[in-house]
Design a protein around this motif. Structure first.
Motif, PDB file in Angstrom:
ATOM      1  N   ILE A  96       0.848  -1.190   0.000  1.00 56.93           N
ATOM      2  CA  ILE A  96       0.000   0.000   0.000  1.00 56.93           C
ATOM      3  C   ILE A  96       0.883   1.238   0.000  1.00 56.93           C
ATOM      4  O   ILE A  96       1.812   1.355   0.805  1.00 56.93           O
ATOM      5  CB  ILE A  96      -0.913   0.026   1.243  1.00 56.93           C
ATOM      6  CG1 ILE A  96      -1.875  -1.163   1.240  1.00 56.93           C
ATOM      7  CG2 ILE A  96      -1.685   1.346   1.321  1.00 56.93           C
ATOM      8  CD1 ILE A  96      -2.618  -1.350   2.564  1.00 56.93           C
ATOM      9  N   VAL A  97       0.596   2.153  -0.912  1.00 59.20           N
ATOM     10  CA  VAL A  97       1.174   3.497  -0.883  1.00 59.20           C
ATOM     11  C   VAL A  97       0.068   4.421  -0.390  1.00 59.20           C
ATOM     12  O   VAL A  97      -0.940   4.608  -1.077  1.00 59.20           O
ATOM     13  CB  VAL A  97       1.683   3.925  -2.273  1.00 59.20           C
ATOM     14  CG1 VAL A  97       2.179   5.377  -2.238  1.00 59.20           C
ATOM     15  CG2 VAL A  97       2.797   2.999  -2.739  1.00 59.20           C
ATOM     16  N   ALA A  98       0.230   4.958   0.790  1.00 67.49           N
ATOM     17  CA  ALA A  98      -0.823   5.688   1.485  1.00 67.49           C
ATOM     18  C   ALA A  98      -0.722   7.189   1.221  1.00 67.49           C
ATOM     19  O   ALA A  98       0.223   7.672   0.587  1.00 67.49           O
ATOM     20  CB  ALA A  98      -0.736   5.406   2.981  1.00 67.49           C
ATOM     21  N   TYR A  99      -1.698   7.915   1.744  1.00 73.04           N
ATOM     22  CA  TYR A  99      -1.726   9.373   1.580  1.00 73.04           C
ATOM     23  C   TYR A  99      -1.525  10.083   2.904  1.00 73.04           C
ATOM     24  O   TYR A  99      -2.032   9.659   3.948  1.00 73.04           O
ATOM     25  CB  TYR A  99      -3.067   9.839   1.005  1.00 73.04           C
ATOM     26  CG  TYR A  99      -3.259  11.338   1.139  1.00 73.04           C
ATOM     27  CD1 TYR A  99      -2.576  12.208   0.296  1.00 73.04           C
ATOM     28  CD2 TYR A  99      -4.067  11.882   2.149  1.00 73.04           C
ATOM     29  CE1 TYR A  99      -2.702  13.586   0.446  1.00 73.04           C
ATOM     30  CE2 TYR A  99      -4.203  13.244   2.292  1.00 73.04           C
ATOM     31  CZ  TYR A  99      -3.518  14.093   1.442  1.00 73.04           C
ATOM     32  OH  TYR A  99      -3.640  15.452   1.598  1.00 73.04           O
ATOM     33  N   VAL A 100      -0.787  11.179   2.852  1.00 70.29           N
ATOM     34  CA  VAL A 100      -0.761  12.151   3.941  1.00 70.29           C
ATOM     35  C   VAL A 100      -0.251  13.469   3.360  1.00 70.29           C
ATOM     36  O   VAL A 100       0.505  13.470   2.380  1.00 70.29           O
ATOM     37  CB  VAL A 100       0.141  11.688   5.109  1.00 70.29           C
ATOM     38  CG1 VAL A 100       1.598  11.673   4.710  1.00 70.29           C
ATOM     39  CG2 VAL A 100      -0.063  12.551   6.340  1.00 70.29           C
ATOM     40  N   ASP A 101      -0.704  14.571   3.935  1.00 67.91           N
ATOM     41  CA  ASP A 101      -0.147  15.881   3.607  1.00 67.91           C
ATOM     42  C   ASP A 101       1.134  16.035   4.418  1.00 67.91           C
ATOM     43  O   ASP A 101       1.096  16.120   5.646  1.00 67.91           O
ATOM     44  CB  ASP A 101      -1.158  16.972   3.957  1.00 67.91           C
ATOM     45  CG  ASP A 101      -0.601  18.379   3.734  1.00 67.91           C
ATOM     46  OD1 ASP A 101       0.547  18.512   3.259  1.00 67.91           O
ATOM     47  OD2 ASP A 101      -1.323  19.344   4.044  1.00 67.91           O
ATOM     48  N   LEU A 102       2.270  16.048   3.745  1.00 69.67           N
ATOM     49  CA  LEU A 102       3.548  16.076   4.448  1.00 69.67           C
ATOM     50  C   LEU A 102       3.792  17.392   5.187  1.00 69.67           C
ATOM     51  O   LEU A 102       4.706  17.478   6.009  1.00 69.67           O
ATOM     52  CB  LEU A 102       4.692  15.795   3.479  1.00 69.67           C
ATOM     53  CG  LEU A 102       4.764  14.348   2.975  1.00 69.67           C
ATOM     54  CD1 LEU A 102       5.800  14.208   1.869  1.00 69.67           C
ATOM     55  CD2 LEU A 102       5.079  13.387   4.117  1.00 69.67           C
ATOM     56  N   ALA A 103       2.967  18.400   4.919  1.00 69.41           N
ATOM     57  CA  ALA A 103       3.087  19.665   5.644  1.00 69.41           C
ATOM     58  C   ALA A 103       2.117  19.756   6.810  1.00 69.41           C
ATOM     59  O   ALA A 103       2.063  20.792   7.484  1.00 69.41           O
ATOM     60  CB  ALA A 103       2.861  20.837   4.683  1.00 69.41           C
ATOM     61  N   ALA A 104       1.372  18.692   7.081  1.00 68.93           N
ATOM     62  CA  ALA A 104       0.371  18.723   8.154  1.00 68.93           C
ATOM     63  C   ALA A 104       1.052  18.860   9.518  1.00 68.93           C
ATOM     64  O   ALA A 104       2.138  18.310   9.737  1.00 68.93           O
ATOM     65  CB  ALA A 104      -0.472  17.455   8.117  1.00 68.93           C
ATOM     66  N   PRO A 105       0.418  19.573  10.461  1.00 65.98           N
ATOM     67  CA  PRO A 105       1.034  19.758  11.787  1.00 65.98           C
ATOM     68  C   PRO A 105       1.195  18.463  12.575  1.00 65.98           C
ATOM     69  O   PRO A 105       2.072  18.365  13.430  1.00 65.98           O
ATOM     70  CB  PRO A 105       0.083  20.740  12.485  1.00 65.98           C
ATOM     71  CG  PRO A 105      -1.202  20.649  11.733  1.00 65.98           C
ATOM     72  CD  PRO A 105      -0.832  20.326  10.322  1.00 65.98           C
ATOM     73  N   ASP A 106       0.349  17.458  12.274  1.00 67.07           N
ATOM     74  CA  ASP A 106       0.427  16.174  12.995  1.00 67.07           C
ATOM     75  C   ASP A 106       1.115  15.101  12.167  1.00 67.07           C
ATOM     76  O   ASP A 106       0.842  13.909  12.323  1.00 67.07           O
ATOM     77  CB  ASP A 106      -0.970  15.712  13.410  1.00 67.07           C
ATOM     78  CG  ASP A 106      -1.905  15.502  12.210  1.00 67.07           C
ATOM     79  OD1 ASP A 106      -1.573  15.971  11.098  1.00 67.07           O
ATOM     80  OD2 ASP A 106      -2.969  14.884  12.400  1.00 67.07           O
TER      81      ASP A 106
END
Length: 302
Positions: A96-106
């Motif tokens: 699985i290649v997942a998603y996240v905003d790498l600039a997110a505070p958490d």
């Protein structure tokens, strides 16, 4: 399988599942302006392992890598939880290649949570920026240069996570700088660099950018998404582009994928796989096996 048969086995490094009946997929919203892919009506439906197996039957797929598909994007862990449960039932996807905003505070918490799922291997945050708002996914053209975003990117390698890189050729020099700044992070260029402009001038600029990006040894590439930017693509006009990418990256840093079900908008599964076969036809058995299977197994640890 015999060694020759095994050398034709394919790891599909780019496929998607979706369940519109129980989750939101904003990119498939019928009220959204028509994107690069054109009319999405034919793929606004559930697409699950049974559908994929039916479509790919007899085409030599032995493993798959699921790339984030925009499920409930407000909760970046939702798709990973859903896919992990799906994999336990269906024995796919393998990675699985997942998603996240790498600039997110958490970002630290979310990345550690993703990495805790046994099939998660990497992250994709689409970075496409274009003057045409319909073809734009990122909030800015230079997100890769943002210190906050890079702070999130720096957390990938310590967690054993790669980064799937999706952008257009004008952003490739920024990607090259990113790759050189983080030489320990595995970066995988998607859709052979998103050739949205196939004019002679556009192709010339894309070729040069591909050759520059390939200079970074920690960047590999996927040959997939053949219809993105060219819905009427043919094997004859596409294989030369793919061969340029192969020449730039070499047989040890090139992988293949189908982009199912998105590329069903442009071609049959058999045509997609026939194009993959055409790319590797002149390679040795070892080179063919590397490009079709073992490179992907190494990068995604499957």
């Amino acid at each position: 399988m015999t060694p020759i048969e095994e050398s034709w086995a394919i790891v599909d490094t780019h496929q998607h599942f979706q369940s519109l009946s129980d989750a939101a997929y904003p990119w498939l919203d019928p009220d959204r302006p028509e994107p690069l892919e054109g009319d999405l009506t034919p793929i606004r439906r559930d697409y699950l392992p049974a559908d994929y197996r039916r479509d790919m039957e007899g085409l030599g797929i032995v493993k798959t890598v699921h790339v984030q598909n925009g499920r409930n994007p407000a909760d970046p862990l939702d798709e990973t939880r859903w896919l992990s449960a799906l994999a336990r039932r269906e024995a796919m996807p393998d990675a699985i290649v997942a998603y996240v905003d790498l600039a997110a505070p958490d970002i630290e918490r979310v990345l550690e949570a993703h990495a805790g799922f046994p099939r998660v291997r990497g992250i994709r945050q689409i970075l496409n920026w274009h003057d045409d708002p319909r073809l734009r996914s990122a909030p800015s053209p230079d997100l890769m240069e943002s210190p906050q975003w890079r702070g999130g990117f720096a957390r990938l390698a310590p967690l054993g996570l790669s980064f799937d890189l999706q952008l257009y050729w004008p952003q490739m020099d920024m990607a090259l700088a990113l790759a050189r700044a983080f030489p320990g992070t595995s970066i995988v260029l998607e859709h052979f660099g998103m050739v949205a402009d196939r004019s002679p001038e556009g192709l010339s600029a894309w070729r040069a950018a591909i050759s520059r990006l390939a200079q970074a040894p920690n960047v590999s590439v996927k040959l997939c998404g053949f219809g993105l930017g060219a819905p009427a693509w043919t094997i004859e006009n596409t294989v030369p582009l793919l061969c340029h990418v192969l020449d730039a990256f070499g047989t040890e840093r090139t992988m293949v994928g189908t982009n199912m079900p998105v590329d069903l908008l442009f071609a049959s599964p058999a045509k997609i796989v026939s194009t993959i076969h055409a790319i590797v036809m002149g390679l040795s058995m070892h080179e063919r096996a590397a490009l079709l299977r073992s490179n992907a197994e190494k990068v995604y640890r499957i």
